[in-house]
Write an enzyme that holds these catalytic residues in place. Structure first.
Site, PDB file in Angstrom:
ATOM      1  N   ASP A   1       0.841  -1.156  -0.088  1.00 24.40           N
ATOM      2  CA  ASP A   1      -0.056   0.062  -0.055  1.00 24.40           C
ATOM      3  C   ASP A   1       0.795   1.225   0.059  1.00 24.40           C
ATOM      4  O   ASP A   1       0.499   2.339  -0.023  1.00 24.40           O
ATOM      5  CB  ASP A   1      -1.229  -0.001   0.919  1.00 24.40           C
ATOM      6  N   SER A   2       2.329   1.111  -0.015  1.00 25.93           N
ATOM      7  CA  SER A   2       3.165   2.254  -0.393  1.00 25.93           C
ATOM      8  C   SER A   2       2.948   2.608  -1.657  1.00 25.93           C
ATOM      9  O   SER A   2       3.521   3.790  -2.064  1.00 25.93           O
ATOM     10  CB  SER A   2       4.586   1.767   0.205  1.00 25.93           C
TER      11      SER A   2
ATOM     12  N   LYS B   1      -1.420  -9.324   2.786  1.00 31.56           N
ATOM     13  CA  LYS B   1      -0.716  -8.652   4.092  1.00 31.56           C
ATOM     14  C   LYS B   1      -1.457  -7.665   4.826  1.00 31.56           C
ATOM     15  O   LYS B   1      -2.127  -6.960   4.409  1.00 31.56           O
ATOM     16  CB  LYS B   1       0.650  -8.269   3.730  1.00 31.56           C
TER      17      LYS B   1
ATOM     18  N   GLU C   1      -1.711  -5.244   8.688  1.00 32.32           N
ATOM     19  CA  GLU C   1      -0.881  -4.848  10.016  1.00 32.32           C
ATOM     20  C   GLU C   1      -1.745  -5.197  11.066  1.00 32.32           C
ATOM     21  O   GLU C   1      -2.826  -5.116  11.217  1.00 32.32           O
ATOM     22  CB  GLU C   1      -0.990  -3.328   9.526  1.00 32.32           C
TER      23      GLU C   1
ATOM     24  N   GLU D   1       8.979  -4.408  10.673  1.00 33.56           N
ATOM     25  CA  GLU D   1       9.289  -2.919  10.255  1.00 33.56           C
ATOM     26  C   GLU D   1       9.606  -2.029  11.463  1.00 33.56           C
ATOM     27  O   GLU D   1       9.301  -1.832  12.545  1.00 33.56           O
ATOM     28  CB  GLU D   1       8.318  -2.172   9.591  1.00 33.56           C
TER      29      GLU D   1
ATOM     30  N   ASP E   1      -1.265  -5.876  -0.209  1.00 33.34           N
ATOM     31  CA  ASP E   1      -1.512  -5.274   0.997  1.00 33.34           C
ATOM     32  C   ASP E   1      -3.059  -5.425   0.959  1.00 33.34           C
ATOM     33  O   ASP E   1      -3.551  -4.661   0.138  1.00 33.34           O
ATOM     34  CB  ASP E   1      -0.909  -4.033   1.187  1.00 33.34           C
TER      35      ASP E   1
HETATM   36  O1  KIV Z   1       3.576  -1.178   1.717  1.00 34.39           O
HETATM   37  C1  KIV Z   1       4.996  -1.623   1.787  1.00 34.39           C
HETATM   38  O2  KIV Z   1       5.553  -1.173   0.982  1.00 34.39           O
HETATM   39  C2  KIV Z   1       5.166  -2.265   2.834  1.00 34.39           C
HETATM   40  C3  KIV Z   1       6.610  -2.729   3.019  1.00 34.39           C
HETATM   41  C4  KIV Z   1       7.429  -1.509   3.603  1.00 34.39           C
HETATM   42  C5  KIV Z   1       6.860  -3.876   3.751  1.00 34.39           C
HETATM   43  O3  KIV Z   1       4.339  -2.799   3.629  1.00 34.39           O
END
Ligand code: KIV
Length: 262
Positions: A42-43, A110, A112, A179, A81
């Protein structure tokens, strides 16, 4: 590589490498490498769309980028994500979001944290969706932290992260991203788990490492976190290629006869 292979890698002490990716072109390039898995993070909201946090990444954005990456990724495992709050509104909403990502081509999702959505993790695993956890600095909680800050400093905070990691493992997660935590804590969590830890700013003892692709390629011209290593001068390469193109256009050297149709 499949989710179950992550466990074998840990058992065989083989380090896992992961990078983020958001588009088809880079996914094609990654498909030709030895990288173990790709994360559609989600980055994307920050790296591609220029937002100041990951919170604006919604399910439509994540589905579109997951589709693009999956088209280029070949045999690579793609993890996507779960966007902000999509797994905090109960099991049906979380399954809908996971379905959108899995039908877009993800092989795993993934999310959190763990407290308060244990039931969601468990139901997703029971439904055949491999789940990767994400502990330590959870970027979706940036407003609660008051900024992107190292987590797990001090004994109580460290114990919490170990507890959460074990909880994720017991709920059936196949790996956990750690992280921005002290390297000693990264080592402790790694030793406490049967499932692999994938570190980003969590020290060398983790079972694997992940970086944002644009960071490792040296394409990020803004302030970079301490844990980033640039393995290429992407920004310099882009700047010199564009300068050469600009000069060649302006002095008439591009296009040449061989680059023109007769
Ligand atoms: O969204 C992302 O890029 C991440 C990584 C930093 C692990 O969750």
């Amino acid at each position: 590589m499949f989710a179950k292979d992550f466990l074998h890698s840990k058992a065989e002490k083989r380090k896992l490498s992961m990078v983020t990716c958001y588009d088809y072109t880079f996914a094609r390039l990654l498909s030709q490498t030895a990288i173990d898995a790709i994360l559609v993070g989600d980055s994307v909201a920050m790296v591609v769309y220029g937002h100041s946090s990951t919170l604006p990444a919604n399910i439509d954005m994540m589905r579109a980028h997951t589709e693009a990456v999956a088209r280029g990724a070949g045999a690579k495992m793609v993890v996507a994500d779960m966007p902000f709050l999509t797994y905090r509104k109960g099991i049906p909403a979380a399954l809908d979001a996971a379905q959108a990502l899995m039908s877009a081509g993800a092989h795993a999702v993934k999310l959190e944290g763990v407290d308060g959505h244990e039931d969601v993790v468990q139901r997703m695993v029971q439904s055949g969706i491999p789940v990767m956890g994400h502990l330590g600095l959870q970027p979706q909680s940036v407003h609660q932290y008051g900024g992107y800050r190292i987590q797990g400093r001090g004994d109580d905070a460290a114990r919490e992260i170990v507890r959460e990691a074990i909880a994720l493992q017991e709920l059936g997660a196949f790996a956990v991203v750690l992280e921005c935590i002290p390297a000693t804590l990264g080592e402790e969590v790694t030793a406490a788990l049967r499932i692999p830890t994938i570190g980003i700013g969590a020290g060398p003892a983790c079972d694997g490492q992940i970086l944002v692709l644009q960071d490792l390629l040296g394409m990020n011209i803004d302030k970079k976190p301490k844990f980033v290593r640039c393995f290429a001068d992407g920004a310099g390469s882009v700047a010199s290629a564009i300068a050469e193109f600009d000069a060649a256009v302006k002095d008439g050297a591009f296009p040449a006869a061989g680059e023109s149709y007769q």
